[in-house]
Write a protein that holds these residues in place. Structure first.
Motif, PDB file in Angstrom:
ATOM      1  N   LYS A 195      97.344  78.489  47.791  1.00 23.71           N
ATOM      2  CA  LYS A 195      97.174  79.800  48.423  1.00 23.71           C
ATOM      3  C   LYS A 195      96.192  79.732  49.596  1.00 23.71           C
ATOM      4  O   LYS A 195      96.396  80.360  50.634  1.00 23.71           O
ATOM      5  N   LYS A 217     106.490  92.056  53.476  1.00 19.63           N
ATOM      6  CA  LYS A 217     106.783  91.136  52.385  1.00 19.63           C
ATOM      7  C   LYS A 217     105.495  90.620  51.755  1.00 19.63           C
ATOM      8  O   LYS A 217     104.448  90.605  52.384  1.00 19.63           O
ATOM      9  N   LEU A 218     105.632  90.158  50.525  1.00 21.28           N
ATOM     10  CA  LEU A 218     104.472  89.603  49.829  1.00 21.28           C
ATOM     11  C   LEU A 218     104.570  88.095  49.837  1.00 21.28           C
ATOM     12  O   LEU A 218     105.648  87.545  49.700  1.00 21.28           O
ATOM     13  N   GLY A 219     103.438  87.426  49.999  1.00 21.86           N
ATOM     14  CA  GLY A 219     103.443  85.959  49.917  1.00 21.86           C
ATOM     15  C   GLY A 219     103.967  85.519  48.566  1.00 21.86           C
ATOM     16  O   GLY A 219     103.632  86.118  47.550  1.00 21.86           O
ATOM     17  N   GLU A 220     104.809  84.514  48.551  1.00 25.72           N
ATOM     18  CA  GLU A 220     105.336  84.004  47.278  1.00 25.72           C
ATOM     19  C   GLU A 220     104.289  83.121  46.600  1.00 25.72           C
ATOM     20  O   GLU A 220     103.314  82.723  47.209  1.00 25.72           O
ATOM     21  N   CYS A 221     104.546  82.802  45.367  1.00 26.79           N
ATOM     22  CA  CYS A 221     103.665  81.843  44.687  1.00 26.79           C
ATOM     23  C   CYS A 221     104.052  80.448  45.092  1.00 26.79           C
ATOM     24  O   CYS A 221     104.751  79.777  44.387  1.00 26.79           O
ATOM     25  N   GLU A 226     103.759  84.686  59.136  1.00 32.08           N
ATOM     26  CA  GLU A 226     104.195  83.897  57.987  1.00 32.08           C
ATOM     27  C   GLU A 226     105.640  83.417  58.109  1.00 32.08           C
ATOM     28  O   GLU A 226     106.197  82.873  57.161  1.00 32.08           O
ATOM     29  N   MET A 243      97.143  76.010  42.160  1.00 34.84           N
ATOM     30  CA  MET A 243      97.775  77.214  42.686  1.00 34.84           C
ATOM     31  C   MET A 243      96.876  77.858  43.740  1.00 34.84           C
ATOM     32  O   MET A 243      97.332  78.251  44.807  1.00 34.84           O
TER      33      MET A 243
END
Lengths: 177, 177
Positions: free
Chosen positions: A110, A173-177, A123, A106
């Motif tokens: 990232k 927005k937030l970075g996804e996993c 992004e 993970m």
DNA sequence: CATTGACCTAAAGTCAGGTTCAGGTGTTAT
DNA sequence: ATAACACCTGAACCTGACTTTAGGTCAATG
């Protein structure tokens, strides 16, 4: 037979005195001698301390170590218990390593994500990427990281059903996993 | 845009309500809306929660996650910081895995030791065994477990010099590492 | 004779990441 | 109208492995 004060033992093992007193209070030195209230560590106690250090590394808790020490003083009749203790611990450690491997994948993903974001300056492309579009190595990391195990399944089905993917009106927005 | 109560979010994510309140108190939902004191979770907050779950798995602490959330709201200018965060975390996780591998080898050795002790009914032979006499596989585990790293060197040189190996008069002995 | 230094104790504090509790508000169902 | 239910708060509590603190004993040294 040489006997050592707590200060000498602390120096030998590079441990704070307070830790040794704590171990003693927790019963990790079952046969520790005292004279006029002052602890006198024998060779046996030093060996016990070596074993304690070793068992701590295996991830055992103080109370398990205490139990182990107790078993050791009971001789051959407790081999089975001692074996069971380590067999259990082996399973724990193996599970933990597997878990960490997934976490590592993970984190690797990232790292790649933000490296790429830095290169591209945004992004946009990244956000719409499907695993198939990622570099081989990263895709593998991503997929391994997302393999579900009973332990850390993240069930967001209700969430998804309620429209998780509808474009949000938020500017950031937030970075996804 | 649909909004959710804390109870609904808790159910979706299989998290206790108290945990969500705790995350909120720690500042993990920077833009969480409230009406008449009651939290109203938006899509954005649910995404944030997904990210939180993910970052928690990577071993990040709450305060790092909070920082990350903050950076996310600051846009592209913080890609480098975010990348650095994960790069650091990658090193941490890699080191931790290596550490666990060594621990696993130690535990494997212990398992073998007590299995053998059980078979033989005593530790006499075992106690005098040198690595060369162990089965190939166990010897490897033993040796890997005892490779020294800066982190967990056990320097017992003074101890050894003072005669650690002199036969102790104790009736009961402890298994060595 | 006073201070330093090594030892002692019990009890409280520390850290993270929550959980639990006691007490309060507000809406809905009977 | 009263009970049930979901929500709220601040504060206390929890675990584990120590560490720190406050106060005390005892021996040697200046």
């Amino acid at each position: 037979m040489r006997l050592y004060t707590i200060g000498q033992v602390a120096a030998m093992f590079h441990l704070p005195i307070s830790t040794l007193r704590y171990y003693d209070k927790e019963g990790l030195f079952p046969n520790l001698e005292r004279r006029a209230g002052i602890r006198r560590f024998s060779q046996q106690d030093l060996k016990a301390l070596q074993v304690i250090e070793c068992l701590k590394k295996t991830g055992l808790e103080i109370k398990d170590i205490k139990q182990f020490m107790q078993w050791c003083t009971e001789g051959a009749s407790t081999y089975a218990q001692r074996h069971a203790l380590f067999a259990r611990q082996r399973a724990v450690v193996e599970a933990e390593i597997e878990h960490m491997q997934r976490i590592l994948n993970m984190v690797r993903y990232k790292c790649w994500y933000y490296e790429t974001a830095m290169c591209e300056g945004h992004e946009e492309r990244l956000r719409n990427l499907s695993p198939a579009d990622m570099p081989q190595e990263i895709r593998q990391a991503y997929e391994r990281a997302h393999m579900l195990t009973p332990e850390d399944t993240l069930d967001t089905s209700d969430f998804a059903n309620n429209g998780a993917l509808e474009a949000s009106a938020s500017d950031e927005k937030l970075g996804e996993c």
